[in-house]
Design an enzyme around this catalytic site. Structure first.
Site, PDB file in Angstrom:
ATOM      1  N   HIS A 156      -3.840  -1.813  -6.441  1.00 16.94           N
ATOM      2  CA  HIS A 156      -2.968  -0.654  -6.984  1.00 16.94           C
ATOM      3  C   HIS A 156      -4.300   0.075  -7.405  1.00 16.94           C
ATOM      4  CE1 HIS A 156       0.730  -3.120  -8.486  1.00 16.94           C
ATOM      5  NE2 HIS A 156       0.275  -3.072  -6.970  1.00 16.94           N
TER       6      HIS A 156
ATOM      7  N   LYS B 160       1.246   4.326  -8.828  1.00 14.73           N
ATOM      8  CA  LYS B 160       0.641   5.251  -9.277  1.00 14.73           C
ATOM      9  C   LYS B 160       2.260   5.569 -10.513  1.00 14.73           C
ATOM     10  CE  LYS B 160       2.047  10.472  -8.127  1.00 14.73           C
ATOM     11  NZ  LYS B 160       2.090  11.250  -7.506  1.00 14.73           N
TER      12      LYS B 160
ATOM     13  N   THR C  37      -9.392  -5.562   0.165  1.00 16.10           N
ATOM     14  CA  THR C  37     -10.328  -6.158   1.017  1.00 16.10           C
ATOM     15  C   THR C  37     -11.144  -5.243   1.817  1.00 16.10           C
ATOM     16  OG1 THR C  37      -8.396  -5.844   3.206  1.00 16.10           O
ATOM     17  CG2 THR C  37      -8.433  -7.687   1.648  1.00 16.10           C
TER      18      THR C  37
ATOM     19  N   ASP D 239       1.084  -0.697  -0.251  1.00 21.33           N
ATOM     20  CA  ASP D 239       0.734   0.189  -0.254  1.00 21.33           C
ATOM     21  C   ASP D 239       0.856   1.215   0.350  1.00 21.33           C
ATOM     22  OD1 ASP D 239      -2.737  -1.829   0.849  1.00 21.33           O
ATOM     23  OD2 ASP D 239      -1.445  -1.995   2.472  1.00 21.33           O
TER      24      ASP D 239
END
EC number: 6.3.4.4
Length: 446
Positions: A50, A27, A317, A22
């Site tokens: 992503h 990006k 999730t 994360d």
């Protein structure tokens, strides 16, 4: 910047997460793809998440490489990825509805192990079994990633290439399902999975997959020789690596840069530059030790600021991410196992308005001090972080694209990260938008 390959052999960049995933890899992969002709996923499955924001529109990808959002860029799913065909086509259809051409640009290794419905069933049943037994859950996404890798290592996996041969596929599936249904019903107290349902769905997927099946290893090597720049897109993060992470609270694959070679079928000499993506603070989803964790659930705390301003919810999730101070001793471990060439610091803007910042430079462990993250969850859980305190800044950094326009305190914070970790900062992200990026050194020109 151009998508045209160079005259000589191409230059290749590996993008890896240096924390617990994360970190904002999607990006940066999308941004760097402007200078590349191919993007490669080399490990993990659809447990990855992503998020890309392009012209204000948010797109979440789980399996398809982030380069798919750039017209003309080829995308590859390497042999190190475990593939759920059902989730792949769900993602393809979503992209096609948004006007993105996918099928003619996506190449899938025939050596990818398949994730089938019984893998997810086992994954979920195991977590339930652990919880009922009073054991802490691993914190898996419940998508079958671990069980699929288990079948690969046990040399019994069904692979993409098996889909081309229905009789062979059926025989292998029957044998595999017999084993897994025995575990589901006899040990995990879960219902059996039906053979016909799995087989019929797989055969439907087979016809759709065939045009995209490829010898990805050969295609990547040929593209490199023809001058294409390639981007290898890591999933999850270094501290979730099955060998180097906070074991056993890890994923089931190697997330480190070295696996880009094995998971895509290229030689390590083709990995020219390793870019480590690092949040300006730390987050973690699920269980496992987290030395610099703060109170991130109660309003008015720094942790809550990081969680709310940083919008810290898992892409895959939807779970809230745990939040904490930046851990430079952790990053030092990541730099070591990845051989980082440079860092990209993301979410610097989330720190705007925090009066005082803390940066972990080491730990106290069993009466000793160490300046690098120990190996394994048990030792890490006993670590007490050693902090340096630094002044924060009140000015906004959102959308800043020039280093000199950052507040002086923000510049000093970045410099201190470089000093403690020994890795130069080459890129800085100041918002989720593709264009809000400070480039200090181009990985494709370094």
């Amino acid at each position: 910047m151009t998508n045209k390959p160079s005259a000589a052999t191409g230059r290749n960049v590996v993008v890896v997460g240096t924390q617990w995933g994360d970190e904002g890899k999607g990006k940066l992969v999308d941004w760097l793809t402007e200078m590349s002709q191919g993007v490669v996923r080399f490990q993990g499955g659809h447990n990855a998440g992503h998020t890309l924001v392009i012209n204000g529109v948010k797109t979440a990808l789980h399996l398809i490489p982030s380069g798919i959002m750039r017209p003309g860029v080829k995308c590859y799913i390497g042999n190190g990825v475990v593939l759920s065909a059902a989730k792949l086509f769900e993602e393809i259809e979503g992209l096609e509805k948004a006007g993105v051409e996918v099928r003619s640009r996506l190449r899938i290794s025939e050596a990818c192990p398949l994730i089938l419905p019984f893998h997810a069933a086992i994954d979920i049943a195991r977590e339930t079994f652990r919880e009922k037994g009073g054991t802490e859950k691993i914190g898996t996404t419940g998508r079958g990633i671990g069980p699929a890798y288990e079948d690969k290592i046990a040399r019994r996996a069904l692979r993409v290439q098996d889909l081309k041969y229905p009789e062979r596929f059926a025989a292998k599936l029957r044998e595999l399902l017999e084993l897994h249904n025995f575990v589901l019903t006899g040990f995990l107290n879960a219902p059996a999975v039906d053979f016909d349902t799995v087989y019929n769905e797989a055969m439907l997927h087979a016809e759709l997959l065939k045009p995209m099946m490829a010898d990805v290893s050969r295609e990547l090597n040929d593209a490199h020789q023809a001058g294409a720049n390639l981007l290898f897109e890591g999933a999850q993060g270094t501290l979730l690596d099955v060998d180097h992470g906070t074991y056993p609270y890890v994923t089931s694959s190697n997330c480190v840069a070295g696996n880009a070679a094995a998971g895509a079928g290229v030689g390590p000499g083709m990995l020219h530059y390793i870019l480590g993506i690092t949040k300006a603070y730390c987050t973690r989803v699920g269980g496992g030790p987290f030395p610099t964790e703060l109170d991130w659930e109660n309003p008015g705390t720094v942790g809550y600021h990081l969680s709310s301003v940083g919008a810290e919810k898992g892409v895959t999730t939807g779970r809230s991410r745990r939040c904490g101070w930046f851990d430079a001793a952790l990053l030092k471990r990541s730099a070591q196992v990845n051989g980082l060439s440079g860092l990209c610091i993301t979410k610097l803007d989330v720190l705007d308005g925090i009066e005082e910042l803390k940066l972990c430079t080491g730990y106290e462990l069993d009466g000793q001090t160490t300046d690098i993250l120990p190996m394994g969850a048990d030792d890490i859980a006993r670590c007490v972080p050693i902090y340096e305190t630094m002044p924060g800044w009140s000015q906004t950094t959102v959308g800043v694209t020039e280093y000199d326009k950052l507040p002086a305190a923000a510049q000093r914070y970045l410099q201190r990260i470089e000093e403690v970790t020994g890795v130069p900062v080459h890129m800085i992200s100041t918002s989720p938008d593709r264009d809000h990026t400070i480039l200090l050194r181009n990985p494709y020109a370094a």
